[in-house]
Structures are given as structure tokens and as C-alpha cells.
Design a protein around this motif. Structure first.
Motif, mmCIF file in Angstrom:
data_model
loop_
_atom_site.group_PDB
_atom_site.id
_atom_site.type_symbol
_atom_site.label_atom_id
_atom_site.label_comp_id
_atom_site.label_asym_id
_atom_site.label_seq_id
_atom_site.Cartn_x
_atom_site.Cartn_y
_atom_site.Cartn_z
ATOM 1 N N ARG A 72 -11.279 -10.188 -0.533
ATOM 2 C CA ARG A 72 -11.467 -8.875 0.101
ATOM 3 C C ARG A 72 -11.727 -7.837 -0.971
ATOM 4 N NH1 ARG A 72 -5.470 -9.314 0.045
ATOM 5 N NH2 ARG A 72 -5.836 -11.106 1.308
ATOM 6 N N GLU A 73 -12.320 -6.747 -0.553
ATOM 7 C CA GLU A 73 -12.575 -5.655 -1.493
ATOM 8 C C GLU A 73 -11.269 -4.944 -1.792
ATOM 9 O OE1 GLU A 73 -15.204 -1.620 -1.599
ATOM 10 O OE2 GLU A 73 -16.080 -3.395 -0.661
ATOM 11 N N SER A 74 -10.948 -4.836 -3.059
ATOM 12 C CA SER A 74 -9.708 -4.194 -3.494
ATOM 13 C C SER A 74 -9.916 -3.593 -4.870
ATOM 14 C CB SER A 74 -8.570 -5.220 -3.604
ATOM 15 O OG SER A 74 -8.326 -5.867 -2.398
ATOM 16 N N SER A 75 -9.060 -2.652 -5.206
ATOM 17 C CA SER A 75 -9.085 -2.129 -6.571
ATOM 18 C C SER A 75 -8.432 -3.164 -7.485
ATOM 19 C CB SER A 75 -8.311 -0.808 -6.647
ATOM 20 O OG SER A 75 -6.919 -1.052 -6.507
ATOM 21 N N LEU A 76 -8.707 -3.052 -8.767
ATOM 22 C CA LEU A 76 -8.107 -3.980 -9.723
ATOM 23 C C LEU A 76 -6.587 -3.835 -9.716
ATOM 24 C CD1 LEU A 76 -8.536 -6.156 -11.802
ATOM 25 C CD2 LEU A 76 -8.884 -4.377 -13.515
ATOM 26 N N GLN A 77 -6.102 -2.633 -9.536
ATOM 27 C CA GLN A 77 -4.658 -2.413 -9.488
ATOM 28 C C GLN A 77 -4.027 -3.142 -8.294
ATOM 29 O OE1 GLN A 77 -3.481 1.677 -9.547
ATOM 30 N NE2 GLN A 77 -1.339 1.183 -9.892
ATOM 31 N N GLU A 78 -4.687 -3.084 -7.137
ATOM 32 C CA GLU A 78 -4.167 -3.787 -5.952
ATOM 33 C C GLU A 78 -4.146 -5.301 -6.185
ATOM 34 O OE1 GLU A 78 -5.679 -0.802 -2.412
ATOM 35 O OE2 GLU A 78 -7.118 -2.191 -3.312
#
Length: 71
Positions: free
Chosen positions: A31-37
């Protein structure tokens, strides 16, 4: 039944050799996520996740170069 990924070159296979990179790679495509997530989900520090994503990107760029030279 589990999906299978067939890898035909050693450099790409190396991305799957490490359990840490494998988990990170699977999260990246899930899924699309930020690197932090993603770092939080795979229990890595942000700097370590950044390092491994960089390794995966370099591997992908190398694989793309090989494919374009092969065609």
C-alpha cells in the motif's frame, strides 16, 4: 496458496535474502505509505528503513539497466 516471485538474477535475489529487506519490500508494494509509516510497521528506525530502501532502489536501477542492455 502463497504467491511466488521468481527472481532470475543474483542482485535482485539479494533484496530478498535479508528478512528485514523482504519485510520492507513487501510493505512497499502492499500500500502507499510514507517511509516513516513503513518503518513503524516493520519495526525499524527511520534511518535504517531509509538505508534499506536505498539499497532496494539501487538494485532496481541495476536490474532495469541490465534489461535495457539485454533487449
Amino acid at each position: 496458496m502463497r504467491d511466488r516471485i521468481i527472481v532470475s538474477d543474483a542482485r535482485t535475489a539479494n533484496a530478498f535474502a535479508s528478512a528485514r529487506q523482504r519485510r520492507l519490500l513487501l510493505e512497499l508494494v502492499a500500500r502507499e505509505s510514507s517511509l516513516q509509516e513503513i518503518a513503524l510497521r516493520v519495526h525499524l528506525s527511520l534511518s535504517l528503513a531509509h538505508y534499506h530502501v536505498g539499497r532496494l532502489r539501487r538494485s532496481e536501477e541495476h536490474t532495469s539497466e541490465l534489461q535495457s542492455h539485454h533487449d
